[in-house]
Design an enzyme around this catalytic site. Structure first.
Site, PDB file in Angstrom:
ATOM      1  N   SER A  50      -3.178 -21.712  -3.177  1.00  0.00           N
ATOM      2  CA  SER A  50      -3.488 -21.521  -4.438  1.00  0.00           C
ATOM      3  C   SER A  50      -4.922 -20.839  -4.956  1.00  0.00           C
ATOM      4  O   SER A  50      -5.800 -20.856  -3.978  1.00  0.00           O
ATOM      5  CB  SER A  50      -3.394 -22.801  -5.335  1.00  0.00           C
ATOM      6  OG  SER A  50      -4.514 -23.575  -5.148  1.00  0.00           O
ATOM      7  N   ASP A  83      -0.329 -18.631  -4.157  1.00  0.00           N
ATOM      8  CA  ASP A  83       0.193 -19.432  -5.295  1.00  0.00           C
ATOM      9  C   ASP A  83      -0.647 -19.453  -6.421  1.00  0.00           C
ATOM     10  O   ASP A  83      -1.816 -19.650  -6.177  1.00  0.00           O
ATOM     11  CB  ASP A  83       0.493 -20.959  -4.556  1.00  0.00           C
ATOM     12  CG  ASP A  83       1.164 -22.083  -5.508  1.00  0.00           C
ATOM     13  OD1 ASP A  83       2.210 -21.310  -6.193  1.00  0.00           O
ATOM     14  OD2 ASP A  83       1.033 -23.323  -5.587  1.00  0.00           O
ATOM     15  N   HIS A  84      -0.069 -19.270  -7.470  1.00  0.00           N
ATOM     16  CA  HIS A  84      -0.382 -19.547  -8.867  1.00  0.00           C
ATOM     17  C   HIS A  84      -1.775 -18.492  -8.984  1.00  0.00           C
ATOM     18  O   HIS A  84      -3.028 -18.972  -9.333  1.00  0.00           O
ATOM     19  CB  HIS A  84      -1.155 -20.736  -9.089  1.00  0.00           C
ATOM     20  CG  HIS A  84       0.063 -21.494  -9.527  1.00  0.00           C
ATOM     21  ND1 HIS A  84       0.685 -21.629 -10.842  1.00  0.00           N
ATOM     22  CD2 HIS A  84       0.818 -22.658  -8.966  1.00  0.00           C
ATOM     23  CE1 HIS A  84       1.682 -22.427 -11.117  1.00  0.00           C
ATOM     24  NE2 HIS A  84       1.656 -22.971  -9.962  1.00  0.00           N
ATOM     25  N   HIS A 177       3.043 -30.075 -13.195  1.00  0.00           N
ATOM     26  CA  HIS A 177       2.193 -30.232 -11.890  1.00  0.00           C
ATOM     27  C   HIS A 177       1.521 -31.422 -11.786  1.00  0.00           C
ATOM     28  O   HIS A 177       1.046 -32.209 -12.540  1.00  0.00           O
ATOM     29  CB  HIS A 177       1.349 -29.235 -12.014  1.00  0.00           C
ATOM     30  CG  HIS A 177       1.790 -27.946 -11.774  1.00  0.00           C
ATOM     31  ND1 HIS A 177       2.034 -26.740 -12.872  1.00  0.00           N
ATOM     32  CD2 HIS A 177       1.977 -27.232 -10.727  1.00  0.00           C
ATOM     33  CE1 HIS A 177       2.578 -25.621 -12.253  1.00  0.00           C
ATOM     34  NE2 HIS A 177       2.947 -26.066 -10.999  1.00  0.00           N
ATOM     35  N   HIS A 205       8.499 -25.442  -9.648  1.00  0.00           N
ATOM     36  CA  HIS A 205       6.958 -26.277  -9.423  1.00  0.00           C
ATOM     37  C   HIS A 205       6.837 -27.661 -10.106  1.00  0.00           C
ATOM     38  O   HIS A 205       7.865 -28.075 -10.651  1.00  0.00           O
ATOM     39  CB  HIS A 205       6.184 -25.333 -10.229  1.00  0.00           C
ATOM     40  CG  HIS A 205       5.873 -23.957  -9.495  1.00  0.00           C
ATOM     41  ND1 HIS A 205       4.810 -23.605  -9.182  1.00  0.00           N
ATOM     42  CD2 HIS A 205       6.697 -22.928  -9.326  1.00  0.00           C
ATOM     43  CE1 HIS A 205       4.768 -22.217  -8.752  1.00  0.00           C
ATOM     44  NE2 HIS A 205       5.956 -21.979  -8.638  1.00  0.00           N
ATOM     45  N   GLY A 206       6.020 -28.191  -9.665  1.00  0.00           N
ATOM     46  CA  GLY A 206       5.701 -29.737  -9.927  1.00  0.00           C
ATOM     47  C   GLY A 206       6.932 -30.492  -9.145  1.00  0.00           C
ATOM     48  O   GLY A 206       7.178 -31.661  -9.793  1.00  0.00           O
ATOM     49  N   SER A 208       6.571 -32.653  -7.076  1.00  0.00           N
ATOM     50  CA  SER A 208       6.023 -33.899  -6.512  1.00  0.00           C
ATOM     51  C   SER A 208       6.566 -35.044  -7.273  1.00  0.00           C
ATOM     52  O   SER A 208       6.557 -36.300  -6.906  1.00  0.00           O
ATOM     53  CB  SER A 208       4.492 -33.892  -6.340  1.00  0.00           C
ATOM     54  OG  SER A 208       4.055 -32.898  -5.538  1.00  0.00           O
ATOM     55  N   ASN A 227       8.379 -26.217  -4.748  1.00  0.00           N
ATOM     56  CA  ASN A 227       6.899 -26.188  -4.251  1.00  0.00           C
ATOM     57  C   ASN A 227       6.493 -27.594  -4.419  1.00  0.00           C
ATOM     58  O   ASN A 227       6.645 -28.327  -5.564  1.00  0.00           O
ATOM     59  CB  ASN A 227       6.261 -25.475  -5.565  1.00  0.00           C
ATOM     60  CG  ASN A 227       6.169 -23.896  -5.023  1.00  0.00           C
ATOM     61  OD1 ASN A 227       7.035 -23.435  -4.572  1.00  0.00           O
ATOM     62  ND2 ASN A 227       5.162 -23.302  -5.820  1.00  0.00           N
TER      63      ASN A 227
HETATM   64 ZN   LIG Z   1       2.889 -24.510  -9.406  1.00  0.00          ZN
END
Ligand SMILES: [Zn+2]
Length: 283
Positions: A50, A83-84, A177, A205-206, A208, A227
């Site tokens: 990132s 990333d990002h 995130h 995304h996010g 987790s 991701n």
């Molecule tokens: Zn992300």
């Protein structure tokens, strides 16, 4: 093995009804753990850096080159991804270094500016044979602020992809995130509508904060790249903490324990994402 272009991995995931795992590198041990886990799962993987991590390290070169070399020496397919990125100069630097793909994130900018800058980056990257992921509908959660209420509209998403020419699209469907608990509830109906409306693969995304069954149903609904960073950092950090608390001072001992713990979870998550489903509504 030669690096794997993102578009090839996404195309195969689409054909299989599976998703590619994309995991974030901060230390050398992260990159090693991700590739060890992917080799054990016998699955391809995306290792990604990132913009925040590049800022933390002070420059892209050393950690970026390490990721590229680890990918090259792997026995499984590895895509090295930025990333990002919000800075076009960082995109150019990553492409020059040999990265396979980039995410350009202008999602916090006004919509017209997001479209204009993303289209320009995509055109430049395509001239260099590089795939581009973008984001519409800010996923949020950076800086500790969870924003699970944001949603991407399918019509807006389709128009955004057509206007920018991006190869994959990160969408806001209920995740956030940097979550350290896995209790986010995704809007699978919205994922399915986005999947039907958008001509390129969807990226979550996010992830987790999403429990195992939520990840599986998101893949069934059409997500093709997942991701995941914070969840893996938790596995690594817990293992390191345990060893440090035992009084061990050699970084090879505690970082090695962290790497082992992370590799096991990488393997498990990649297997989870690779489970095909009869219920897949893939096109
Ligand atoms: Zn992300």
């Amino acid at each position: 093995m030669p690096q794997a272009p993102l578009t090839r991995l996404l195309e195969r995931a689409r054909a299989e009804g599976t998703a590619i795992g994309a995991m974030n590198v901060i230390t050398l041990e992260h990159a090693e753990a991700i590739v060890i886990g992917a080799e054990a799962a016998d699955r391809p993987v995306v290792i990604q850096l990132s913009e925040n991590t590049v800022a933390y390290r002070g420059s892209l070169g050393p950690v970026g080159l390490a990721c590229l070399r680890i990918a090259e020496e792997s026995s499984t397919e590895v895509c090295v991804h930025l990333d990002h990125a919000t800075d076009p100069e960082l995109v150019r630097a990553a492409v020059d270094l040999g990265f396979d793909s980039v995410m350009f994130d202008a999602s916090t900018r006004p919509h017209a500016e997001n479209v204009r800058t993303t289209a320009a980056i995509a055109a430049w990257c395509h001239d260099h044979g590089i795939a581009v992921e973008a984001e519409l509908g800010e996923v949020g959660g950076k800086d500790g602020v969870h924003a699970p209420g944001v949603r991407t509209d399918p019509g807006d998403a389709r128009r955004f992809v057509e206007a920018t020419g991006v190869d994959a699209l990160a969408v806001a469907v209920g995740s956030s995130h940097a979550m350290v608990t896995r209790d986010a509830r995704l809007d699978d109906d919205l994922i399915a509508r986005l999947h039907a409306a958008v001509p390129v693969p969807l990226v979550l995304h996010g992830s987790s904060g999403v429990p195992d069954d939520g990840l599986r149903s998101a893949v069934r609904a059409g997500v093709r790249k997942v991701n995941i960073a914070t969840h893996l950092n938790l596995q690594m950090t817990r293992a390191i903490t345990t060893v440090v608390d035992e009084g061990r001072a050699d970084p090879r001992i505690y970082l090695g324990a962290g790497r082992d713990a992370m590799a096991l979870e990488v393997q498990r998550i990649l297997m989870l994402l690779s489970i095909n489903s009869e219920a897949s509504i893939d096109r």
